[in-house]
Design a protein around this motif. Structure first.
Motif, PDB file in Angstrom:
ATOM      1  N   ARG A  11       0.826  -1.210   0.000  1.00 37.60           N
ATOM      2  CA  ARG A  11       0.000   0.000   0.000  1.00 37.60           C
ATOM      3  C   ARG A  11       0.863   1.264   0.000  1.00 37.60           C
ATOM      4  N   GLY A  12       1.937   1.225  -0.759  1.00 41.53           N
ATOM      5  CA  GLY A  12       2.784   2.412  -0.932  1.00 41.53           C
ATOM      6  C   GLY A  12       3.841   2.621   0.126  1.00 41.53           C
ATOM      7  N   ARG A  13       3.909   1.746   1.114  1.00 35.81           N
ATOM      8  CA  ARG A  13       4.895   1.943   2.180  1.00 35.81           C
ATOM      9  C   ARG A  13       5.740   0.697   2.378  1.00 35.81           C
ATOM     10  N   LEU A  14       7.030   0.899   2.664  1.00 33.47           N
ATOM     11  CA  LEU A  14       7.913  -0.229   2.960  1.00 33.47           C
ATOM     12  C   LEU A  14       7.647  -0.728   4.369  1.00 33.47           C
ATOM     13  N   SER A  15       7.492  -2.029   4.492  1.00 33.57           N
ATOM     14  CA  SER A  15       7.304  -2.599   5.826  1.00 33.57           C
ATOM     15  C   SER A  15       8.093  -3.897   5.918  1.00 33.57           C
ATOM     16  N   SER A  16       8.502  -4.241   7.119  1.00 35.54           N
ATOM     17  CA  SER A  16       9.322  -5.438   7.304  1.00 35.54           C
ATOM     18  C   SER A  16       8.504  -6.698   7.031  1.00 35.54           C
ATOM     19  N   CYS A  17       9.210  -7.733   6.614  1.00 35.68           N
ATOM     20  CA  CYS A  17       8.551  -8.996   6.297  1.00 35.68           C
ATOM     21  C   CYS A  17       9.536 -10.128   6.563  1.00 35.68           C
ATOM     22  N   SER A  18       9.103 -11.349   6.378  1.00 38.55           N
ATOM     23  CA  SER A  18      10.008 -12.486   6.556  1.00 38.55           C
ATOM     24  C   SER A  18      10.936 -12.580   5.338  1.00 38.55           C
ATOM     25  N   TYR A  19      12.072 -13.210   5.564  1.00 38.64           N
ATOM     26  CA  TYR A  19      13.014 -13.403   4.458  1.00 38.64           C
ATOM     27  C   TYR A  19      12.377 -14.206   3.334  1.00 38.64           C
ATOM     28  N   ARG A  20      11.600 -15.216   3.710  1.00 32.64           N
ATOM     29  CA  ARG A  20      10.946 -16.068   2.709  1.00 32.64           C
ATOM     30  C   ARG A  20       9.970 -15.259   1.854  1.00 32.64           C
ATOM     31  N   ASP A  21       9.187 -14.372   2.499  1.00 35.24           N
ATOM     32  CA  ASP A  21       8.239 -13.549   1.745  1.00 35.24           C
ATOM     33  C   ASP A  21       8.972 -12.601   0.780  1.00 35.24           C
TER      34      ASP A  21
END
Length: 438
Positions: A62-72
């Motif tokens: 949605r237009g913003r960088l957000s943390s995620c899992s390495y796999r994702d």
């Protein structure tokens, strides 16, 4: 020695193309606490490598960088590449040869373009070498034998701080042991700090390198120059310079972007290579480019081994094709011919031309970088990576073509992977997606 403290010797620096391999780095716990034998740039990098770090994989939602899992993040990157018809893979000069090798394999697999930072710095040098060839040597040979040093269009005091103390003017070689046994000549458009140390400073008019080198070649061959001056340099001074070059025992010409990025570009380098070739009919002379990034030379070497070409390689035709100016990153982006990009250890958003940057940030963008950069902030997927030469080992090539192995000094932050591991995982996931889509 304090408990938990260890000192690594003969550490290879990962800042500029000198790749100095005599550093001593003291680590306490898992932190670099002391650095010896390094320049200011290297010391600062080793002591502050944790500043401005990218710590977690990020994806844009949605237009913003957000943390995620390495796999994702791996899955998102592989999906971007699998949907692309002409992805660009760019950077590669601030990582290891092992990572470049995987990068070339990935570029061929996705049928995209792969380019390194050579196309924005010493690309003309490589084009010139294609035409003329080069008379080169190791920096060690220069250190031991050279009695005449020329710096043309470069300022090593600031860009390569240990170049003169280790290899040229201020070094102690086997046959040339002191400053008094060497002559320094600097050719530049301004009196730089390097020029202030010169025995002879030639101040040339901007963009007149080709003319001056051509006149110098004529003087070396004994031809008369029918002009009072060339490029703002009096003919008498050109003839005096030619005499110095001919009469030395071992000369070394180092050149930088002042020669490769002024009008003429590869023609300037062509002329300089020809000058050195002419001089070798009268004495011993070598020419070596002052490469900037610590492994840009390695990127050129690995890409050449694997494809036959050193940079700006096009795999979209199903085979490697090479035509700098057409297939180099800036030109592709300026023409809007890429539909996604993977940037490895580089920050093109900060230094590419405006139009190329606008197009780069308008397409799906994947970045692998240890630090938070403007390119990372514009990315759709961003991977943090371990620093080569500090948190992971790898092979690099010095500016004179000597391969060196960097060492792992400290453990990277938890769950942080190397460029090699990240690229291999993207490649593996990309192949799985392609197999499932059949």
């Amino acid at each position: 020695m304090v408990l938990g403290e260890s000192t690594f010797r003969d550490v290879v620096c990962t800042v500029c193309g000198c790749c100095c391999d005599h550093l001593e780095v003291t680590v306490k716990g898992n932190t670099v606490v002391k650095v010896r034998n390094a320049c200011a740039m290297s010391t600062s990098k080793l002591l502050n490598y944790m500043n401005e770090r990218l710590m977690k994989p990020m994806v844009r939602r949605r237009g913003r960088l957000s943390s995620c899992s390495y796999r994702d993040a791996i899955d998102a990157a592989a999906k971007i590449l699998s949907k692309s018809r002409s992805p660009l893979l760019y950077g590669w000069s601030l990582t290891s040869c092992e990572a470049v090798e995987v990068g070339v394999e990935l570029a061929e697999e996705v049928g995209g373009f792969i380019d390194n930072t050579t196309s924005t710095c010493h690309g003309p040098t490589i084009l010139g070498v294609h035409e003329i060839g080069e008379s080169s040597s190791t920096l060690g040979e220069v250190r031991h034998r050279a009695d005449l040093i020329i710096y043309w269009g470069c300022n090593p005091i600031h860009a390569h701080p240990l170049h003169m103390p280790r290899y040229t003017l201020l070094s102690k070689g086997r046959f040339r042991k002191s400053r008094s046994e060497r002559t320094l000549i600097v050719v530049d458009v301004r009196r730089t700090d390097t020029a202030k140390m010169a025995d002879m400073f030639i101040q040339i008019e901007p963009n007149k390198d080709y003319e001056l080198i051509s006149a110098l070649r004529a003087a070396v061959r004994g031809n008369e120059i029918d002009q009072d001056e060339v490029g703002g340099v009096p003919t008498d001074l050109i003839e005096e310079l030619a005499e110095k070059l001919i009469s030395c025992d071992f000369g070394a010409l180092f050149f930088g972007l002042g020669l490769t990025m002024s009008p003429g570009k590869s023609e300037n380098v062509d002329a300089a290579l020809s000058l050195v070739r002419d001089l070798n009919s009268k004495t011993k002379f070598v020419i070596i480019p002052m490469r900037g990034h610590f492994n840009v030379n390695g990127a050129n070497n690995v890409m050449t081994w694997m494809t036959g070409y050193p940079y700006a390689i096009d795999f979209t035709r199903g085979f490697p094709y090479y035509n700098p100016g057409e297939t180099s990153a800036v030109d592709l982006l300026a023409r809007g011919e890429c539909d996604s990009a993977l940037i490895v250890a580089s920050d093109p958003v900060s230094n590419f031309p405006y139009k190329a940057t606008c197009n780069l940030t308008s397409i799906p963008l994947i970045t692998i970088d240890p630090h938070i950069t403007p390119t990372v902030l514009c990315s759709d997927v961003a991977f943090p990576s371990a620093l080569v030469g500090i948190e992971t080992s790898g092979t690099v090539y010095r500016m004179d073509g000597v391969p060196l192995v960097t060492r792992k000094l400290v453990e990277p932050p938890r769950n942080m992977r190397s460029d090699v591991e990240i690229l291999k995982d993207i490649l593996r996931r990309y192949r799985n997606l392609k197999r499932l889509s059949r």
